[in-house]
Design a protein around this motif. Structure first.
Motif, PDB file in Angstrom:
ATOM      1  N   SER A 138      -0.505 -18.352  17.430  1.00  0.00           N
ATOM      2  CA  SER A 138      -1.506 -17.771  18.326  1.00  0.00           C
ATOM      3  C   SER A 138      -1.543 -18.422  19.701  1.00  0.00           C
ATOM      4  O   SER A 138      -2.440 -18.123  20.489  1.00  0.00           O
ATOM      5  CB  SER A 138      -2.884 -17.888  17.674  1.00  0.00           C
ATOM      6  OG  SER A 138      -2.894 -17.202  16.450  1.00  0.00           O
ATOM      7  N   ILE A 139      -0.600 -19.251  20.016  1.00  0.00           N
ATOM      8  CA  ILE A 139      -0.597 -19.970  21.290  1.00  0.00           C
ATOM      9  C   ILE A 139      -0.028 -19.109  22.435  1.00  0.00           C
ATOM     10  O   ILE A 139      -0.078 -19.500  23.601  1.00  0.00           O
ATOM     11  CB  ILE A 139       0.172 -21.309  21.147  1.00  0.00           C
ATOM     12  CG1 ILE A 139      -0.326 -22.353  22.148  1.00  0.00           C
ATOM     13  CG2 ILE A 139       1.645 -21.126  21.299  1.00  0.00           C
ATOM     14  CD1 ILE A 139      -1.534 -23.049  21.678  1.00  0.00           C
ATOM     15  N   VAL A 140       0.475 -17.935  22.118  1.00  0.00           N
ATOM     16  CA  VAL A 140       1.105 -17.046  23.107  1.00  0.00           C
ATOM     17  C   VAL A 140       0.201 -16.775  24.319  1.00  0.00           C
ATOM     18  O   VAL A 140       0.662 -16.873  25.462  1.00  0.00           O
ATOM     19  CB  VAL A 140       1.570 -15.728  22.439  1.00  0.00           C
ATOM     20  CG1 VAL A 140       2.098 -14.742  23.460  1.00  0.00           C
ATOM     21  CG2 VAL A 140       2.606 -16.010  21.377  1.00  0.00           C
ATOM     22  N   PRO A 141      -1.087 -16.445  24.141  1.00  0.00           N
ATOM     23  CA  PRO A 141      -1.920 -16.182  25.331  1.00  0.00           C
ATOM     24  C   PRO A 141      -2.060 -17.390  26.247  1.00  0.00           C
ATOM     25  O   PRO A 141      -2.131 -17.241  27.474  1.00  0.00           O
ATOM     26  CB  PRO A 141      -3.281 -15.791  24.752  1.00  0.00           C
ATOM     27  CG  PRO A 141      -3.064 -15.515  23.324  1.00  0.00           C
ATOM     28  CD  PRO A 141      -1.820 -16.198  22.909  1.00  0.00           C
ATOM     29  N   VAL A 142      -2.078 -18.579  25.683  1.00  0.00           N
ATOM     30  CA  VAL A 142      -2.206 -19.795  26.503  1.00  0.00           C
ATOM     31  C   VAL A 142      -0.967 -19.984  27.370  1.00  0.00           C
ATOM     32  O   VAL A 142      -1.063 -20.305  28.560  1.00  0.00           O
ATOM     33  CB  VAL A 142      -2.458 -21.032  25.602  1.00  0.00           C
ATOM     34  CG1 VAL A 142      -2.418 -22.311  26.408  1.00  0.00           C
ATOM     35  CG2 VAL A 142      -3.782 -20.887  24.879  1.00  0.00           C
ATOM     36  N   VAL A 143       0.193 -19.744  26.799  1.00  0.00           N
ATOM     37  CA  VAL A 143       1.443 -19.872  27.562  1.00  0.00           C
ATOM     38  C   VAL A 143       1.490 -18.831  28.671  1.00  0.00           C
ATOM     39  O   VAL A 143       1.841 -19.136  29.820  1.00  0.00           O
ATOM     40  CB  VAL A 143       2.663 -19.733  26.624  1.00  0.00           C
ATOM     41  CG1 VAL A 143       3.955 -19.683  27.410  1.00  0.00           C
ATOM     42  CG2 VAL A 143       2.686 -20.869  25.608  1.00  0.00           C
ATOM     43  N   MET A 144       1.110 -17.609  28.348  1.00  0.00           N
ATOM     44  CA  MET A 144       1.147 -16.542  29.352  1.00  0.00           C
ATOM     45  C   MET A 144       0.143 -16.789  30.468  1.00  0.00           C
ATOM     46  O   MET A 144       0.412 -16.484  31.633  1.00  0.00           O
ATOM     47  CB  MET A 144       0.923 -15.196  28.690  1.00  0.00           C
ATOM     48  CG  MET A 144       2.058 -14.831  27.743  1.00  0.00           C
ATOM     49  SD  MET A 144       1.876 -13.216  27.026  1.00  0.00           S
ATOM     50  CE  MET A 144       2.672 -12.232  28.267  1.00  0.00           C
ATOM     51  N   ALA A 145      -0.991 -17.352  30.148  1.00  0.00           N
ATOM     52  CA  ALA A 145      -1.973 -17.676  31.185  1.00  0.00           C
ATOM     53  C   ALA A 145      -1.456 -18.795  32.086  1.00  0.00           C
ATOM     54  O   ALA A 145      -1.668 -18.772  33.300  1.00  0.00           O
ATOM     55  CB  ALA A 145      -3.304 -18.073  30.542  1.00  0.00           C
ATOM     56  N   GLY A 146      -0.769 -19.757  31.514  1.00  0.00           N
ATOM     57  CA  GLY A 146      -0.231 -20.860  32.308  1.00  0.00           C
ATOM     58  C   GLY A 146       0.816 -20.412  33.309  1.00  0.00           C
ATOM     59  O   GLY A 146       0.953 -21.003  34.386  1.00  0.00           O
ATOM     60  N   VAL A 147       1.538 -19.361  32.993  1.00  0.00           N
ATOM     61  CA  VAL A 147       2.555 -18.848  33.905  1.00  0.00           C
ATOM     62  C   VAL A 147       1.914 -18.322  35.193  1.00  0.00           C
ATOM     63  O   VAL A 147       2.515 -18.385  36.271  1.00  0.00           O
ATOM     64  CB  VAL A 147       3.399 -17.754  33.203  1.00  0.00           C
ATOM     65  CG1 VAL A 147       4.311 -17.038  34.156  1.00  0.00           C
ATOM     66  CG2 VAL A 147       4.207 -18.383  32.074  1.00  0.00           C
ATOM     67  N   LEU A 148       0.696 -17.837  35.112  1.00  0.00           N
ATOM     68  CA  LEU A 148       0.009 -17.313  36.297  1.00  0.00           C
ATOM     69  C   LEU A 148      -0.159 -18.387  37.363  1.00  0.00           C
ATOM     70  O   LEU A 148      -0.044 -18.114  38.562  1.00  0.00           O
ATOM     71  CB  LEU A 148      -1.352 -16.743  35.911  1.00  0.00           C
ATOM     72  CG  LEU A 148      -1.339 -15.566  34.951  1.00  0.00           C
ATOM     73  CD1 LEU A 148      -2.746 -15.212  34.531  1.00  0.00           C
ATOM     74  CD2 LEU A 148      -0.630 -14.381  35.564  1.00  0.00           C
ATOM     75  N   MET A 200      -8.024 -13.132  33.640  1.00  0.00           N
ATOM     76  CA  MET A 200      -9.223 -12.651  32.957  1.00  0.00           C
ATOM     77  C   MET A 200      -8.843 -11.724  31.806  1.00  0.00           C
ATOM     78  O   MET A 200      -9.405 -11.812  30.715  1.00  0.00           O
ATOM     79  CB  MET A 200     -10.144 -11.944  33.955  1.00  0.00           C
ATOM     80  CG  MET A 200     -10.726 -12.898  34.985  1.00  0.00           C
ATOM     81  SD  MET A 200     -11.686 -12.079  36.248  1.00  0.00           S
ATOM     82  CE  MET A 200     -13.151 -11.686  35.315  1.00  0.00           C
ATOM     83  N   ALA A 201      -7.872 -10.846  32.053  1.00  0.00           N
ATOM     84  CA  ALA A 201      -7.434  -9.933  30.987  1.00  0.00           C
ATOM     85  C   ALA A 201      -6.796 -10.707  29.833  1.00  0.00           C
ATOM     86  O   ALA A 201      -7.078 -10.436  28.661  1.00  0.00           O
ATOM     87  CB  ALA A 201      -6.448  -8.915  31.552  1.00  0.00           C
ATOM     88  N   ILE A 202      -5.950 -11.671  30.163  1.00  0.00           N
ATOM     89  CA  ILE A 202      -5.291 -12.468  29.119  1.00  0.00           C
ATOM     90  C   ILE A 202      -6.318 -13.255  28.317  1.00  0.00           C
ATOM     91  O   ILE A 202      -6.226 -13.362  27.088  1.00  0.00           O
ATOM     92  CB  ILE A 202      -4.229 -13.397  29.741  1.00  0.00           C
ATOM     93  CG1 ILE A 202      -3.032 -12.563  30.218  1.00  0.00           C
ATOM     94  CG2 ILE A 202      -3.781 -14.466  28.755  1.00  0.00           C
ATOM     95  CD1 ILE A 202      -2.035 -13.343  31.055  1.00  0.00           C
ATOM     96  N   GLY A 203      -7.310 -13.803  28.990  1.00  0.00           N
ATOM     97  CA  GLY A 203      -8.336 -14.571  28.290  1.00  0.00           C
ATOM     98  C   GLY A 203      -9.143 -13.736  27.319  1.00  0.00           C
ATOM     99  O   GLY A 203      -9.375 -14.131  26.171  1.00  0.00           O
ATOM    100  N   ILE A 204      -9.554 -12.567  27.756  1.00  0.00           N
ATOM    101  CA  ILE A 204     -10.362 -11.701  26.889  1.00  0.00           C
ATOM    102  C   ILE A 204      -9.542 -11.210  25.698  1.00  0.00           C
ATOM    103  O   ILE A 204      -9.987 -11.267  24.550  1.00  0.00           O
ATOM    104  CB  ILE A 204     -10.939 -10.519  27.704  1.00  0.00           C
ATOM    105  CG1 ILE A 204     -11.961 -11.052  28.722  1.00  0.00           C
ATOM    106  CG2 ILE A 204     -11.558  -9.475  26.794  1.00  0.00           C
ATOM    107  CD1 ILE A 204     -12.365 -10.050  29.779  1.00  0.00           C
ATOM    108  N   VAL A 205      -8.331 -10.755  25.983  1.00  0.00           N
ATOM    109  CA  VAL A 205      -7.459 -10.280  24.906  1.00  0.00           C
ATOM    110  C   VAL A 205      -7.082 -11.433  23.982  1.00  0.00           C
ATOM    111  O   VAL A 205      -7.077 -11.294  22.760  1.00  0.00           O
ATOM    112  CB  VAL A 205      -6.196  -9.605  25.487  1.00  0.00           C
ATOM    113  CG1 VAL A 205      -5.154  -9.346  24.415  1.00  0.00           C
ATOM    114  CG2 VAL A 205      -6.568  -8.321  26.196  1.00  0.00           C
ATOM    115  N   GLY A 206      -6.767 -12.584  24.576  1.00  0.00           N
ATOM    116  CA  GLY A 206      -6.354 -13.739  23.778  1.00  0.00           C
ATOM    117  C   GLY A 206      -7.432 -14.220  22.842  1.00  0.00           C
ATOM    118  O   GLY A 206      -7.165 -14.558  21.684  1.00  0.00           O
ATOM    119  N   GLU A 207      -8.667 -14.244  23.322  1.00  0.00           N
ATOM    120  CA  GLU A 207      -9.760 -14.705  22.460  1.00  0.00           C
ATOM    121  C   GLU A 207     -10.000 -13.732  21.311  1.00  0.00           C
ATOM    122  O   GLU A 207     -10.122 -14.138  20.152  1.00  0.00           O
ATOM    123  CB  GLU A 207     -11.051 -14.857  23.270  1.00  0.00           C
ATOM    124  CG  GLU A 207     -12.214 -15.319  22.410  1.00  0.00           C
ATOM    125  CD  GLU A 207     -13.530 -15.375  23.154  1.00  0.00           C
ATOM    126  OE1 GLU A 207     -14.409 -16.108  22.688  1.00  0.00           O
ATOM    127  OE2 GLU A 207     -13.676 -14.694  24.190  1.00  0.00           O
TER     128      GLU A 207
END
Length: 180
Positions: free
Chosen positions: A71-81, A130-137
């Protein structure tokens, strides 16, 4: 001895064109603000996405710790931003100059192009975060309950990340436009 403006002009030696051109002192300000906005807003998006996704991952980890790494995928994708913002900020800040060879070299056109590019990248990164955070959570917890949702979560995250990528592309185009 006080001289009127026409008398002063008559007593001054002629100046070369480069010295008589007004130096646009505010131009570097706008260029640096573009670099600042690219970095700050992109990192705000990355921080929000990481924090919000982290909440979902930690909630998931209490009951099913074996799913944390999946489940760490959203964290990695957010870091790329944040990296997108850093790229644009470095490109812009390396192109900002004041005076070269006694002539203004950084025009208002270049400054506003850099400002617009930084703003496009930064605000796109903020929206994507914001989108990644909401979807990721939400979807990290949902995909733990229903594993078939994992592929859908990754697809949604890819489309959210694309928003930040669009901002990066526009920022690069505007920075290149300023250089030409």
């Amino acid at each position: 001895l006080w001289l009127s403006a026409p008398q002063q002009a008559a007593t001054r030696p002629p100046t070369p064109l480069a010295q008589s051109m007004p130096i646009e002192l505010e131009a570097p300000f706008w260029g640096f603000m573009g670099a600042t906005f690219a970095l700050v807003f992109s990192n705000m998006g990355a921080a929000y996405g990481t924090g919000k996704s982290g909440i979902g991952i930690s909630t998931l980890g209490v009951g099913q710790p074996e799913l944390i790494m999946k489940s760490i995928v959203p964290v990695v994708m957010a870091g790329v931003l944040g990296i997108y913002g850093l790229i644009i900020a470095v490109i812009i800040s390396n192109e900002v100059t004041t005076v070269e060879e006694k002539a203004p070299s950084y025009t208002t056109f270049k400054a506003f192009a850099h400002f617009g590019g930084g703003l496009a990248c930064g605000l796109s990164g903020l929206a994507a975060g914001m989108a990644i955070g909401i979807v990721g959570e939400t979807l990290t917890q949902a995909s733990a309950a229903q594993p078939k949702l994992f592929v859908g979560m990754v697809l949604i995250l890819i489309f959210a990340e694309a928003l930040g990528l669009y901002g990066l592309i526009v920022g690069l185009i505007l920075a290149a436009k300023a250089s030409s």
